[in-house]
Scaffold this motif. Sequence first.
Motif, PDB file in Angstrom:
ATOM      1  N   SER B  10       0.835  -1.194   0.000  1.00  0.00           N
ATOM      2  CA  SER B  10       0.000   0.000   0.000  1.00  0.00           C
ATOM      3  C   SER B  10       0.874   1.251   0.000  1.00  0.00           C
ATOM      4  CB  SER B  10      -0.965  -0.069   1.177  1.00  0.00           C
ATOM      5  OG  SER B  10      -0.762   0.969   2.068  1.00  0.00           O
ATOM      6  N   LEU B  11       2.062   1.153   0.573  1.00  0.00           N
ATOM      7  CA  LEU B  11       3.007   2.264   0.470  1.00  0.00           C
ATOM      8  C   LEU B  11       3.453   2.446  -0.978  1.00  0.00           C
ATOM      9  CD1 LEU B  11       4.951   4.403   1.511  1.00  0.00           C
ATOM     10  CD2 LEU B  11       6.591   2.583   2.026  1.00  0.00           C
ATOM     11  N   SER B  14       0.831   3.971  -3.122  1.00  0.00           N
ATOM     12  CA  SER B  14       0.649   5.391  -2.845  1.00  0.00           C
ATOM     13  C   SER B  14       1.784   6.212  -3.467  1.00  0.00           C
ATOM     14  CB  SER B  14       0.603   5.620  -1.336  1.00  0.00           C
ATOM     15  OG  SER B  14       0.143   6.919  -1.056  1.00  0.00           O
ATOM     16  N   ARG B  15       2.981   5.677  -3.344  1.00  0.00           N
ATOM     17  CA  ARG B  15       4.129   6.405  -3.887  1.00  0.00           C
ATOM     18  C   ARG B  15       4.075   6.447  -5.418  1.00  0.00           C
ATOM     19  NH1 ARG B  15      10.239   4.927  -3.712  1.00  0.00           N
ATOM     20  NH2 ARG B  15      11.108   6.905  -4.431  1.00  0.00           N
ATOM     21  N   GLU B  17       1.466   6.278  -7.247  1.00  0.00           N
ATOM     22  CA  GLU B  17       0.382   7.222  -7.528  1.00  0.00           C
ATOM     23  C   GLU B  17       0.901   8.662  -7.463  1.00  0.00           C
ATOM     24  OE1 GLU B  17      -2.765   7.002  -8.215  1.00  0.00           O
ATOM     25  OE2 GLU B  17      -3.888   8.631  -7.284  1.00  0.00           O
ATOM     26  N   PHE B  18       1.641   8.913  -6.412  1.00  0.00           N
ATOM     27  CA  PHE B  18       2.203  10.248  -6.224  1.00  0.00           C
ATOM     28  C   PHE B  18       3.107  10.638  -7.392  1.00  0.00           C
ATOM     29  CE2 PHE B  18       5.745  12.831  -4.361  1.00  0.00           C
ATOM     30  CZ  PHE B  18       5.023  14.000  -4.226  1.00  0.00           C
ATOM     31  N   GLN B  21       1.023  11.158 -10.642  1.00  0.00           N
ATOM     32  CA  GLN B  21       0.195  12.361 -10.625  1.00  0.00           C
ATOM     33  C   GLN B  21       1.022  13.628 -10.632  1.00  0.00           C
ATOM     34  OE1 GLN B  21      -2.921  12.260 -11.089  1.00  0.00           O
ATOM     35  NE2 GLN B  21      -3.993  10.824  -9.765  1.00  0.00           N
ATOM     36  N   TRP B  22       2.123  13.565  -9.954  1.00  0.00           N
ATOM     37  CA  TRP B  22       3.020  14.727  -9.930  1.00  0.00           C
ATOM     38  C   TRP B  22       3.538  14.997 -11.347  1.00  0.00           C
ATOM     39  CZ3 TRP B  22       2.881  17.617  -5.777  1.00  0.00           C
ATOM     40  CH2 TRP B  22       3.853  18.597  -5.592  1.00  0.00           C
ATOM     41  N   LEU B  25       0.807  16.630 -13.284  1.00  0.00           N
ATOM     42  CA  LEU B  25       0.739  18.027 -12.862  1.00  0.00           C
ATOM     43  C   LEU B  25       1.845  18.857 -13.505  1.00  0.00           C
ATOM     44  CD1 LEU B  25      -0.080  18.246  -9.087  1.00  0.00           C
ATOM     45  CD2 LEU B  25      -1.302  19.208 -11.024  1.00  0.00           C
ATOM     46  N   GLN B  28       1.151  20.830 -16.371  1.00  0.00           N
ATOM     47  CA  GLN B  28       0.374  22.046 -16.104  1.00  0.00           C
ATOM     48  C   GLN B  28       1.263  23.246 -15.770  1.00  0.00           C
ATOM     49  OE1 GLN B  28      -3.120  22.549 -16.044  1.00  0.00           O
ATOM     50  NE2 GLN B  28      -3.206  20.548 -16.990  1.00  0.00           N
ATOM     51  N   MET B  43      12.243  13.069  -4.283  1.00  0.00           N
ATOM     52  CA  MET B  43      11.741  13.719  -3.059  1.00  0.00           C
ATOM     53  C   MET B  43      11.304  12.693  -2.028  1.00  0.00           C
ATOM     54  SD  MET B  43       9.406  17.046  -3.500  1.00  0.00           S
ATOM     55  CE  MET B  43       8.264  16.289  -4.621  1.00  0.00           C
ATOM     56  N   THR B  44      10.820  11.572  -2.528  1.00  0.00           N
ATOM     57  CA  THR B  44      10.268  10.568  -1.616  1.00  0.00           C
ATOM     58  C   THR B  44      11.127   9.305  -1.555  1.00  0.00           C
ATOM     59  OG1 THR B  44       8.870   9.717  -3.378  1.00  0.00           O
ATOM     60  CG2 THR B  44       7.901  11.361  -1.946  1.00  0.00           C
ATOM     61  N   PRO B  46      14.088   7.219   0.077  1.00  0.00           N
ATOM     62  CA  PRO B  46      14.914   7.220   1.291  1.00  0.00           C
ATOM     63  C   PRO B  46      16.401   7.235   0.953  1.00  0.00           C
ATOM     64  CG  PRO B  46      13.778   5.117   0.999  1.00  0.00           C
ATOM     65  CD  PRO B  46      13.380   5.976  -0.132  1.00  0.00           C
ATOM     66  N   LYS B  95      14.900  18.243   0.237  1.00  0.00           N
ATOM     67  CA  LYS B  95      13.596  17.864   0.791  1.00  0.00           C
ATOM     68  C   LYS B  95      12.939  18.947   1.639  1.00  0.00           C
ATOM     69  CE  LYS B  95      14.398  12.922   0.497  1.00  0.00           C
ATOM     70  NZ  LYS B  95      14.517  11.628   1.167  1.00  0.00           N
TER      71      LYS B  95
END
Lengths: 176, 176
Positions: B10-11, B14-15, B17-18, B21-22, B25, B28, B43-44, B46, B95
């Motif tokens: 699930s992590l 989510s990542r 997805e991030f 989507q980023w 964006l 845009q 950015m995300t 480790p 970060k």
Amino acid sequence: MKIMKVAEDSLKRSRDEFVAQWGALGTQWGINRTMAQIHALLMTSPEPMCTDDVMAELEASRGNAHTNLKELVNWGLIRMIVVKGERRDFYEAEKDVWKMFTIITRERKRREIEPALEILNRCAEETKGIKGVEAEAFHNQVKQLGEFVGFASKMSDKISSMKHGLALQLATKILG
Amino acid sequence: MKIMKVAEDSLKRSRDEFVAQWGALGTQWGINRTMAQIHALLMTSPEPMCTDDVMAELEASRGNAHTNLKELVNWGLIRMIVVKGERRDFYEAEKDVWKMFTIITRERKRREIEPALEILNRCAEETKGIKGVEAEAFHNQVKQLGEFVGFASKMSDKISSMKHGLALQLATKILG
DNA sequence: CATAATTTTCATTATTTACTGAAACTTCGA
DNA sequence: TCGAAGTTTCAGTAAATAATGAAAATTATG
């Protein structure tokens, strides 16, 4: 009369330059060239212009002129007006710089900030309870980002809803 | 161990997805998808990542990954680092959200505001002396725009050169 | 120095975005 | 109610931008 002609020429040159360059800039800030050119044109037009005027001035097609005029109306940067004795639609630009600023700020917020916020908040939410250093690091990073962007969004609202005078006063204090 | 797997999944979801989507964006706000995706990824992350990691994660070509990593380094949003015992270049993201904000603000100013200012000032200058209502109206309009944009530019400098704490203090006062 | 590992460049291709122009639609006035 | 004037839409095309992948250049290592 010759001097007058020269002055007129040099005004026209300057204005054409402005329209052209503003158009080129437009692409940098994510709006298309024609839209930026029409905006430049109307901002500096002493009179309202109709679609055919715009087409002629920019040598653009009707469809292109039409689409971008509508888009500018959508943004609120120009408005349609009725010229008496004229059947065609005419357009004029908002010329007040502060009003322009607030319109552009609101629109950019809507298009650029709000969708980002949504993603950040969703990702923060999704990973809230997950245990483990990786998950916590991820959660923390998107949370931080989300908080900051949310904050920036509120600031942007606050400032763009201010009266020009008040904003100026605030700004002067900051710059001082 | 099953629960752990679920949490990891699930992590990851989510990542991913991030990142996706980023990237969407990004288009845009005038940067390309890959650049935004790499930024989101780093950015995300480790750990620092190398070009091949990025390629694998995004299923992008070497050229694409390379170009956009360099571009992000140019912006100052990521930096190259040396990992001991590794020959390849690794990258890690800045970060700190406030630092990111100041970097992005400066870059946007450079790319979007300064060129506009130059045009506005030149057009105002070129039409300063010209007589006639049209010329004066044009001159006045570009002058107003120029003054406002110049002002905004100074504000942007001022704010993005502030320490986070100070900016926060100011912001709190404004929001309050 | 030789060569293997890695980075960089860039011509080509793919994708996205903008523009054209003509047809369909709407509105107004005689 | 018909036709002229004007607006809107949209399929097709052009232009701009991004991505690929392989060759060239560079750099580290034995």
